[in-house]
Scaffold this active site. Structure first.
Site, mmCIF file in Angstrom:
data_model
loop_
_atom_site.group_PDB
_atom_site.id
_atom_site.type_symbol
_atom_site.label_atom_id
_atom_site.label_comp_id
_atom_site.label_asym_id
_atom_site.label_seq_id
_atom_site.Cartn_x
_atom_site.Cartn_y
_atom_site.Cartn_z
ATOM 1 N N TYR A 55 32.363 34.548 -30.696
ATOM 2 C CA TYR A 55 33.332 34.972 -29.690
ATOM 3 C C TYR A 55 34.118 36.147 -30.258
ATOM 4 C CZ TYR A 55 37.413 34.809 -26.572
ATOM 5 O OH TYR A 55 38.419 35.119 -25.686
ATOM 6 N N ASP B 13 33.876 41.143 -37.424
ATOM 7 C CA ASP B 13 35.013 40.619 -36.677
ATOM 8 C C ASP B 13 35.691 39.569 -37.564
ATOM 9 O OD1 ASP B 13 36.820 39.312 -35.104
ATOM 10 O OD2 ASP B 13 35.471 39.007 -33.403
ATOM 11 N N LYS C 260 45.264 37.574 -35.559
ATOM 12 C CA LYS C 260 45.810 36.268 -35.940
ATOM 13 C C LYS C 260 46.780 36.337 -37.124
ATOM 14 C CE LYS C 260 41.951 33.798 -33.868
ATOM 15 N NZ LYS C 260 42.141 32.803 -32.853
#
Ligand SMILES: Cc1ncc(COP(=O)(O)O)c(C=O)c1O
Length: 435
Positions: free
Chosen positions: A149, A244, A272
């Site tokens: 994702y 990523d 994050k």
């Protein structure tokens, strides 16, 4: 430590009110507990490794804001930095020292990010990195991996993992086929599949984007040589490698998965942890690529709140507290948790596999090693759902989906790990007999 379950009347009321105005009562799908059933807990307060719901039930938290909170909740130094920054102004819409300091801290830890740009989310980071790869190569296609994702940008919603896999939707409605027409999907950990796609379409591929440790099919580490193979293949075909690291950046080590596995990507996306719980993302990489970003170059990307001073201060306060000792400690605690889970599963006679990289951990109910999303999806997710609720009743909040990763923070202590292992053993015995 483990508390008996208490009423959740206030969460239930809030959920009903929320559902009238917010789709499924939430602002991000997996929070709605759809994969495990039941009422999502509305959180009122969070400190260290604990979250407390609106009814006053306290839980040991292994979601940690989906990996963002490596120091746990309401870390004093971060909270002070946020308060002080907010008093100096919530947003300037102009450059400021905080952006320079955080960029320097990121660059020092991840030297491959020779230049970077701050954005407001992981989604923006990956979306912008893809645009940059296309600008740099003049090519349109990208390769992503099934179950990885990368946020909710149209081009990346082809066979994305976690929420989507949980809901059994291979793609999202509202994404015209043209938007994913240039997105090629390979199974995770399958270099031969990438070789095959490249043999056919290599000259048209701008980039391969990958979660270097998959976190959105549950935690699935890269097979030996997988990341290095991607580096070699992309180089051979003149394509870029985008790591990523929105989850893994500052999570699996100070230099992320790139440092842990010794692979140097062309572009990196982070998010994050670098926001300390506030909305931040960043993309960056080789200087000559980043020089294509506006206004230095022709690749346009912008943001009203990008580099927000409060968020920059939070991120900096986090990075300043992350040293080698912190990473050793959280990896050791996660290893203890993993060992306890394995023993409890063996004692309960339930086939279970654990995958762990540092403080990222998943438990899958299966007897097969989980190396990609197809295997993860075949594990006993109903049992996981029952376990989830039995854990919740015992004061432990794990991910409300089997296809997500648990995170240990520096605020967890041996006491919480021991309490969790005990709760897991009891919960698993209960979950395994309930049908
Ligand atoms: C690996 C990865 N990339 C990108 C994203 C998107 O980040 P955000 O939710 O901040 O948009 C996520 C979110 O969980 C993620 O796990």
């Amino acid at each position: 430590m483990n508390q008996p379950s208490k009423p959740i009347a206030r969460s239930e009321q809030l959920y009903q009110r929320a559902c009238r105005l917010l789709p499924a009562g939430v602002n991000s799908p997996v929070r709605a507990f759809r994969a495990v059933g039941g009422t999502p807990r509305f959180i009122a307060d969070a400190h260290g490794p604990f979250i407390t719901d609106a009814d006053g039930n306290r839980y040991i938290d292994y979601v940690c804001s989906w990996g963002a909170l490596i120091l746990g909740h309401s870390n004093d130094i971060v909270s002070d930095a946020v308060a002080a920054a907010a008093r100096r102004g919530a947003s300037y819409g102009a450059p400021h020292e905080g952006e320079v300091l955080l960029a320097e801290a990121v660059n020092a830890a991840m030297p491959g990010m020779e230049m970077l740009r701050f954005v407001n989310s992981g989604t923006e980071a990956t979306m912008s990195a893809i645009r940059l790869a296309r600008a740099a190569t003049g090519r349109a296609k990208i390769i992503k991996f099934d179950g990885c994702y990368h946020g909710h940008a149209d081009a990346l919603l082809a066979k994305a993992g976690s929420g989507l896999a949980t809901f059994g939707l291979p793609d999202s409605a509202g994404v015209p086929p043209e938007m994913t027409a240039h997105t090629l999907v390979a199974p995770y950990n399958d270099l031969a599949a990438v070789e095959q796609i490249m043999a056919q379409s290599g000259a048209e591929v701008a980039a391969v984007i990958v979660e270097p440790v998959a976190g959105n099919m549950g935690c699935v580490p890269p097979a030996d040589g997988f990341l290095q193979g991607l580096k070699r293949i992309t180089e051979q075909h003149g394509a870029l490698l985008i790591l990523d690291e929105v989850i893994t950046g500052f999570r699996v080590g100070r230099s992320g998965a790139s440092g842990l596995y010794g692979v140097k990507p062309d572009l990196t996306c982070i998010g994050k942890i670098i926001g300390g719980g506030l909305p931040v993302g960043a993309y960056g990489g080789r200087r000559e690529l980043m020089q294509l970003v506006a206004p230095l170059g022709p690749m346009y990307q912008a943001g009203t709140l990008s580099g927000n001073p409060v968020a920059m201060a939070a991120g900096l306060a986090v990075l300043q507290q992350l040293d080698g000792t912190a990473y050793e400690r959280i990896a050791r605690m996660a290893a203890d948790l993993e060992a306890g889970i394995q023993q409890a599963a063996a004692a309960a006679g339930v086939p279970a596999q654990t995958n762990r990289v540092g403080s990222m951990l998943s438990v899958f109910f299966t007897d097969r090693p989980v190396t990609d999303t197809a295997i993860a999806a075949e594990t006993d997710r109903k049992l996981y759902g029952r376990l989830f609720h039995a854990m919740l009743e015992r004061g432990v909040y794990t991910t409300p989906s089997a296809l997500e990763t648990w995170f240990v923070s520096t605020s967890h202590t041996d006491a919480e790990i021991e309490a969790t292992v005990q709760a897991f053993g009891e919960a698993l015995r209960e979950a395994a007999v309930t049908h």
